[in-house]
Design an enzyme around this catalytic site. Structure first.
Site, PDB file in Angstrom:
ATOM      1  N   GLY A   1      -4.933  -4.890  14.871  1.00  0.00           N
ATOM      2  CA  GLY A   1      -3.758  -4.679  15.703  1.00  0.00           C
ATOM      3  C   GLY A   1      -2.507  -4.389  14.912  1.00  0.00           C
ATOM      4  N   GLY A   2      -2.676  -3.798  13.743  1.00  0.00           N
ATOM      5  CA  GLY A   2      -1.523  -3.456  12.914  1.00  0.00           C
ATOM      6  C   GLY A   2      -0.706  -2.336  13.520  1.00  0.00           C
ATOM      7  NE  ARG A   3       6.201   0.017  13.366  1.00  0.00           N
ATOM      8  CZ  ARG A   3       6.730   1.053  12.711  1.00  0.00           C
ATOM      9  NH1 ARG A   3       6.251   1.381  11.519  1.00  0.00           N
ATOM     10  NH2 ARG A   3       7.728   1.737  13.228  1.00  0.00           N
TER      11      ARG A   3
ATOM     12  CG  HIS B   1      -9.079   7.815 -15.490  1.00  0.00           C
ATOM     13  ND1 HIS B   1      -9.954   7.076 -14.734  1.00  0.00           N
ATOM     14  CD2 HIS B   1      -8.937   9.004 -14.848  1.00  0.00           C
ATOM     15  CE1 HIS B   1     -10.340   7.773 -13.680  1.00  0.00           C
ATOM     16  NE2 HIS B   1      -9.733   8.949 -13.730  1.00  0.00           N
TER      17      HIS B   1
ATOM     18  CB  SER C   1      -0.906   0.000   1.232  1.00  0.00           C
ATOM     19  OG  SER C   1      -1.725   1.153   1.262  1.00  0.00           O
TER      20      SER C   1
ATOM     21  CB  VAL D   1      -1.811  -4.918  -5.276  1.00  0.00           C
ATOM     22  CG1 VAL D   1      -2.189  -4.200  -6.566  1.00  0.00           C
ATOM     23  CG2 VAL D   1      -0.330  -4.731  -4.990  1.00  0.00           C
TER      24      VAL D   1
ATOM     25  CG  HIS E   1      -4.505   4.913  -2.295  1.00  0.00           C
ATOM     26  ND1 HIS E   1      -5.540   4.226  -2.909  1.00  0.00           N
ATOM     27  CD2 HIS E   1      -4.111   4.146  -1.256  1.00  0.00           C
ATOM     28  CE1 HIS E   1      -5.760   3.099  -2.266  1.00  0.00           C
ATOM     29  NE2 HIS E   1      -4.913   3.018  -1.267  1.00  0.00           N
TER      30      HIS E   1
END
Length: 299
Positions: A256-258, A143, A90, A107, A104
């Site tokens: 609970g990710g960083r 696009h 990301s 995948v 942004h």
């Protein structure tokens, strides 16, 4: 089906994107590896106060757990509570020059497991562009790149995923698009595993060709305090979307990710004003009238 093949691709994608961005910026990204107490970890690649990018991050994560978070099971409630594995890349880039758009891309791959049953898997991802001062040439190029990445996998996918992106990256409380869109897909497994994986790779590989030419065209555009002020105001919309609606942010926090890696998507300088509107006929007003309205940029 090979989770290891997906992981290896994602690590390669992170490295190749960072290398391309460092060449554009002239400054190196820092590398910050981390572990998640409940299982897994990741590698955050971050740049701040670079030559082009005021702030940006290209993050890889591979996390797992025994109880699928609600945000990941929103469209598949029957899977809630299963053990799960998630991995992805990301990125968010906030250039300093107001004429260069924020971007942004992500995948990702999810799989869930239940004893005695076949794994349930799906892919997701996409990319979208958030300009402050729009250029039709850049919108068409971005696009078109999204369209071309999807074309080998189905002639109808681009229209579907563009509409999905327009719908998803929409601030309902503002009745306003976050940017000019791109493509977005989630829970995708209608093709075989190999073909779905190949489609995700095509989207990931299309990012640098989609975005780098836009940066090169705009990064040296002259600007002043007025443009920086408007950029700061519009960045507030980015914050609102990420904290209120974004499923990736919610999943990261719920699982609970960083926190530092999850919230690296936030811009470094942001302004809010009470009931502010641009003056009609100004370049700032043109963003709302000519670019944020959903439209077909490939006509």
């Amino acid at each position: 089906m090979s989770n290891l093949a997906v992981k290896n691709y994602l690590l390669q994608l992170q490295a190749s994107i960072v290398a391309a961005l460092e060449k554009i910026d002239g400054q190196s990204f820092i590398t910050d590896s981390w572990e998640r107490p409940d299982g897994g970890g990741g590698i955050s690649r971050v740049i701040e106060q670079g030559g082009v990018f005021e702030r940006g991050g290209v993050n890889f994560s591979h996390v797992m757990g025994s109880n699928l978070p609600p945000s990941a099971a929103a469209s598949r409630p029957e899977l809630a509570g299963r053990s799960w594995e998630a991995m992805g890349v990301s990125l968010v880039l906030h250039p300093r020059n107001p004429y260069t758009p924020t971007v942004h891309m992500n995948v990702r791959f999810f799989s869930t497991h239940t004893e005695g049953e076949a794994p349930v898997w799906w892919f997701g991802g996409g990319m979208d562009l958030t300009p402050y001062y729009g250029f039709a040439e850049d919108a068409r190029h971005f696009h078109q790149s999204c369209h071309d990445a999807l074309m080998p996998f189905g002639a109808d996918l681009h229209a579907e995923f563009k509409t999905w992106c327009d719908t998803y990256f929409y601030l309902k409380h503002r009745k306003e698009a976050r940017g000019i869109g791109g493509i977005f897909f989630d829970d995708f497994n209608r093709l075989s595993f190999d073909d779905s994986f190949a489609m995700m790779q095509s989207v990931g590989n299309a990012f640098i060709p989609a975005y780098a030419p836009i940066v090169e065209r705009t990064k040296d555009h002259a600007y002043g305090e007025r443009e920086r002020d408007f950029q700061s105001y519009r960045r507030g919309r980015y914050v609102e979307f990420n904290l209120v609606f974004d499923r990736g942010t919610l999943f990261g926090l719920q699982s609970g990710g960083r926190t530092e890696s999850i919230l690296m998507s936030m811009p470094p300088c942001v302004t809010w004003r009470y009931d502010w509107h641009p003056q009609p006929g100004t370049p700032e007003a043109a963003l709302y009238t000519d670019f944020l309205a959903h439209q077909d940029w490939l006509k």
